[in-house]
Motif scaffolding. Structure first.
Motif: not given
Length: 279
Positions: A106, A109-110, A114, A213, A273
């Motif tokens: 997570r 991703r930010r 990915d 995921e 996601p």
């Protein structure tokens, strides 16, 4: 703090410590150590409380699963070990590395990466490893705790990768990496995931999110088991205790609690996601 191309500034201790205060965490930042997990474990045995986070600029003898080494040259990685005391039954503790993988993915991703989780303890980007996780139980004067160790390849160049099947945040994004911000994000998501898991009181929601995921589920795998045994088949799902369920060629479902997994063939379709746990 944005680094110019090619530079590798040290971690910002003030910004890092300030970012951990709202999380209830305390920081120990060291220039170099053999292993952040080993150093955190020493502190636990000496009476350190849960919430301690050990961060290193350089790790010379870090350990992964199966005693693999994880070395991190200065300025190239985000490496931490966090001491947690999960208020869940001991039988649920095997979920910790899986939960940590979800939290790590997570955060990445930010930061423009990915990735997906590989059972039980890696984060991959297009089948290249970007992060490894090692969770160890340590008994101290206050009782048992979990030392959650995470290493993320942050700014390694192609010629610095430990193996051709690895990658780094900088290689994926093509941008300089703010390792201080990355570490604060990693620990923020770890604490949020841990608190959510404890508050829910069960693994059902975590299990569903992990299955969505996990880039291992839905693929043909080869699993090296303890005792030099090997298992081949289709990774079908993850069960209620976090074990990988593999359907063998003769149609038997075998639940694997520990093993080294090799993805034999690509997953048939991309997985979106998760929208529940860690949302």
């Amino acid at each position: 703090m944005t680094a110019p191309p090619g530079s590798r500034p040290p971690l910002d201790p003030d910004a890092l410590a300030t970012g951990l205060v709202p999380l209830g965490l305390t920081l120990e930042l060291v220039a170099t150590t053999a292993s952040t997990n080993a150093l955190a474990a020493e502190h636990v045995r000496a009476g350190a409380s849960p919430g301690l986070v050990v961060v290193a600029e350089e790790q010379t003898g870090g350990r992964g699963r199966l005693d693999r080494r994880w070395e991190t040259p200065p300025g190239t990685a985000a490496v931490y070990s966090c001491v947690l005391a999960p208020e869940v039954p001991a039988a649920s503790w095997p979920w910790l590395p899986l939960l940590t993988g979800l939290a790590t993915a997570r955060t990445l991703r930010r930061h423009g990466v990915d990735g997906g989780v590989k059972w039980p303890n890696d984060v991959l980007v297009d089948d290249r490893k970007i992060s490894g996780i090692l969770v160890e139980r340590v008994d101290g004067p206050r009782g048992p705790v979990a030392v959650v160790g995470v290493g993320v390849n942050a700014d390694l160049r192609e010629d610095e990768l430990p193996v051709p099947t690895a990658t780094s945040v900088g290689l994926v994004t093509g941008r300089p990496v703010d390792r201080t911000a990355l570490l604060v994000g990693l620990l923020t998501d770890l604490v949020a995931a841990h608190e959510d898991w404890v508050a829910v009181g069960g693994a059902d929601r975590l299990r569903a999110a992990y299955a969505r995921e996990c880039v291992t589920v839905g693929r043909q795998v080869r699993v090296a088991l303890p005792g030099e045994q090997e298992l081949r088949g289709l990774a079908r799902t993850v069960d209620a205790t976090g074990r990988l369920v593999v359907r063998t060629d003769d149609g038997q479902d075998v639940a694997v609690a520990a093993g080294d997994v090799v993805h034999v063939r690509p997953r048939p379709a991309a997985t979106p996601p998760s929208a529940g746990f860690l949302g």
